[in-house]
Design a protein around this motif. Sequence first.
Motif, PDB file in Angstrom:
ATOM      1  N   SER A 190      33.818  47.631  51.509  1.00 54.37           N
ATOM      2  CA  SER A 190      33.771  46.174  51.718  1.00 54.37           C
ATOM      3  C   SER A 190      33.963  45.219  50.395  1.00 54.37           C
ATOM      4  CB  SER A 190      32.192  45.911  52.304  1.00 54.37           C
ATOM      5  OG  SER A 190      32.218  46.812  53.445  1.00 54.37           O
ATOM      6  N   PHE A 191      33.776  45.796  49.426  1.00 52.49           N
ATOM      7  CA  PHE A 191      33.764  44.854  48.230  1.00 52.49           C
ATOM      8  C   PHE A 191      35.426  44.769  47.950  1.00 52.49           C
ATOM      9  CE2 PHE A 191      34.203  43.777  43.801  1.00 52.49           C
ATOM     10  CZ  PHE A 191      33.442  42.734  43.478  1.00 52.49           C
ATOM     11  N   ILE A 192      36.113  45.835  48.079  1.00 49.67           N
ATOM     12  CA  ILE A 192      37.714  45.705  48.201  1.00 49.67           C
ATOM     13  C   ILE A 192      38.360  44.562  48.916  1.00 49.67           C
ATOM     14  CG2 ILE A 192      39.820  46.834  47.932  1.00 49.67           C
ATOM     15  CD1 ILE A 192      38.289  49.050  46.505  1.00 49.67           C
ATOM     16  N   ILE A 193      38.009  44.827  50.358  1.00 55.83           N
ATOM     17  CA  ILE A 193      38.244  44.278  51.631  1.00 55.83           C
ATOM     18  C   ILE A 193      37.902  42.734  51.314  1.00 55.83           C
ATOM     19  CG2 ILE A 193      37.802  43.733  54.083  1.00 55.83           C
ATOM     20  CD1 ILE A 193      37.766  46.692  54.271  1.00 55.83           C
ATOM     21  N   GLY A 221      37.092  41.294  48.346  1.00 57.76           N
ATOM     22  CA  GLY A 221      38.115  40.762  47.186  1.00 57.76           C
ATOM     23  C   GLY A 221      39.601  40.412  47.784  1.00 57.76           C
ATOM     24  N   LEU A 222      40.224  41.243  48.435  1.00 61.70           N
ATOM     25  CA  LEU A 222      41.582  40.933  48.851  1.00 61.70           C
ATOM     26  C   LEU A 222      41.602  39.731  49.885  1.00 61.70           C
ATOM     27  CD1 LEU A 222      42.575  44.676  49.499  1.00 61.70           C
ATOM     28  CD2 LEU A 222      43.359  43.280  47.505  1.00 61.70           C
ATOM     29  N   PHE A 223      40.650  39.633  50.637  1.00 55.52           N
ATOM     30  CA  PHE A 223      40.705  38.495  51.519  1.00 55.52           C
ATOM     31  C   PHE A 223      40.491  37.128  50.600  1.00 55.52           C
ATOM     32  CE2 PHE A 223      40.095  41.353  55.220  1.00 55.52           C
ATOM     33  CZ  PHE A 223      41.431  41.035  55.891  1.00 55.52           C
ATOM     34  N   TRP A 224      39.766  37.394  49.617  1.00 62.05           N
ATOM     35  CA  TRP A 224      39.584  35.998  48.715  1.00 62.05           C
ATOM     36  C   TRP A 224      40.816  35.745  48.042  1.00 62.05           C
ATOM     37  CZ3 TRP A 224      40.112  35.717  43.319  1.00 62.05           C
ATOM     38  CH2 TRP A 224      39.687  34.475  43.059  1.00 62.05           C
ATOM     39  N   ILE A 225      41.652  36.778  47.546  1.00 64.57           N
ATOM     40  CA  ILE A 225      42.806  36.135  47.176  1.00 64.57           C
ATOM     41  C   ILE A 225      43.674  35.754  47.898  1.00 64.57           C
ATOM     42  CG2 ILE A 225      44.923  37.491  46.107  1.00 64.57           C
ATOM     43  CD1 ILE A 225      43.016  39.439  44.622  1.00 64.57           C
ATOM     44  N   SER A 226      43.692  36.238  49.118  1.00 64.38           N
ATOM     45  CA  SER A 226      44.761  35.705  50.219  1.00 64.38           C
ATOM     46  C   SER A 226      44.148  34.233  50.502  1.00 64.38           C
ATOM     47  CB  SER A 226      44.560  36.492  51.531  1.00 64.38           C
ATOM     48  OG  SER A 226      45.154  35.992  52.468  1.00 64.38           O
ATOM     49  N   HIS A 227      42.949  33.937  50.690  1.00 65.90           N
ATOM     50  CA  HIS A 227      42.334  32.771  50.783  1.00 65.90           C
ATOM     51  C   HIS A 227      42.705  31.840  49.710  1.00 65.90           C
ATOM     52  CE1 HIS A 227      39.698  30.056  53.290  1.00 65.90           C
ATOM     53  NE2 HIS A 227      39.182  29.701  52.406  1.00 65.90           N
ATOM     54  N   HIS A 228      42.677  32.118  48.593  1.00 69.42           N
ATOM     55  CA  HIS A 228      42.846  31.242  47.514  1.00 69.42           C
ATOM     56  C   HIS A 228      44.303  31.064  47.433  1.00 69.42           C
ATOM     57  CE1 HIS A 228      42.740  29.637  43.399  1.00 69.42           C
ATOM     58  NE2 HIS A 228      43.598  30.708  43.122  1.00 69.42           N
ATOM     59  N   ARG A 229      45.139  31.826  47.842  1.00 61.75           N
ATOM     60  CA  ARG A 229      46.506  31.602  47.732  1.00 61.75           C
ATOM     61  C   ARG A 229      46.952  30.838  48.865  1.00 61.75           C
ATOM     62  NH1 ARG A 229      50.133  35.113  48.840  1.00 61.75           N
ATOM     63  NH2 ARG A 229      51.680  34.274  47.390  1.00 61.75           N
TER      64      ARG A 229
END
Length: 196
Positions: A62-65, A67-75
């Motif tokens: 869940s943490f990695i998921i 984190g990856l969605f945070w990166i996508s959202h930020h981009r």
Amino acid sequence: MTELKPDQFEMRRLESLSNTIFGVAMTLLAYDLPKAAVFTSAPGWSDLVHAYSGKLAGFVLSFIIAGLFWISHHRRLARQPVGSRGMVILNLLFLLSIVLLPVTNGLYTNYGTSSAVAVLYGLHLTAIAGLNTWLWWTILRRWRREIMASLFPLLVFIPGTIVAAFAPRVAPFVWFIAFGGLLIRRFYAAPAEQDP
């Protein structure tokens, strides 16, 4: 900066909110990990493995998921300095799905052998991935590597959720494949496409 229309919003304010929401949600994921009070005496290795093995795997997933969605959202927000009311509402729905991640993660790490709980968790991951893909589509409106990369987890979480209905212990191995979306983004590039 130019004057905003009445139905437009500065997305940098949404970005500040999203950073807070992601940070709190990612921190709360650890809340359900076993505490020292679980042990009646000094734990041995087997006690630690028994207490943490399933919960730690769910936490890491869940943490990695998140984190990856945070990166996508930020981009995504970096590409869209101004958004409409509908875009802001869609982003808020996406953030709501992130806020709920500690809840479904807690259920999953405690009752991962339950097919109902595993399916609920899988449906939640699918909803997060679906909203992420929808948000990318609304700003790009054409097939680009960001959309392909955001679509990949969605296409993994759907069969993973079906697997969870019949084999809840196998589903996390399918869900981990969703990280292949990073490879798509890294290696797939349209001929005339350039990163900003």
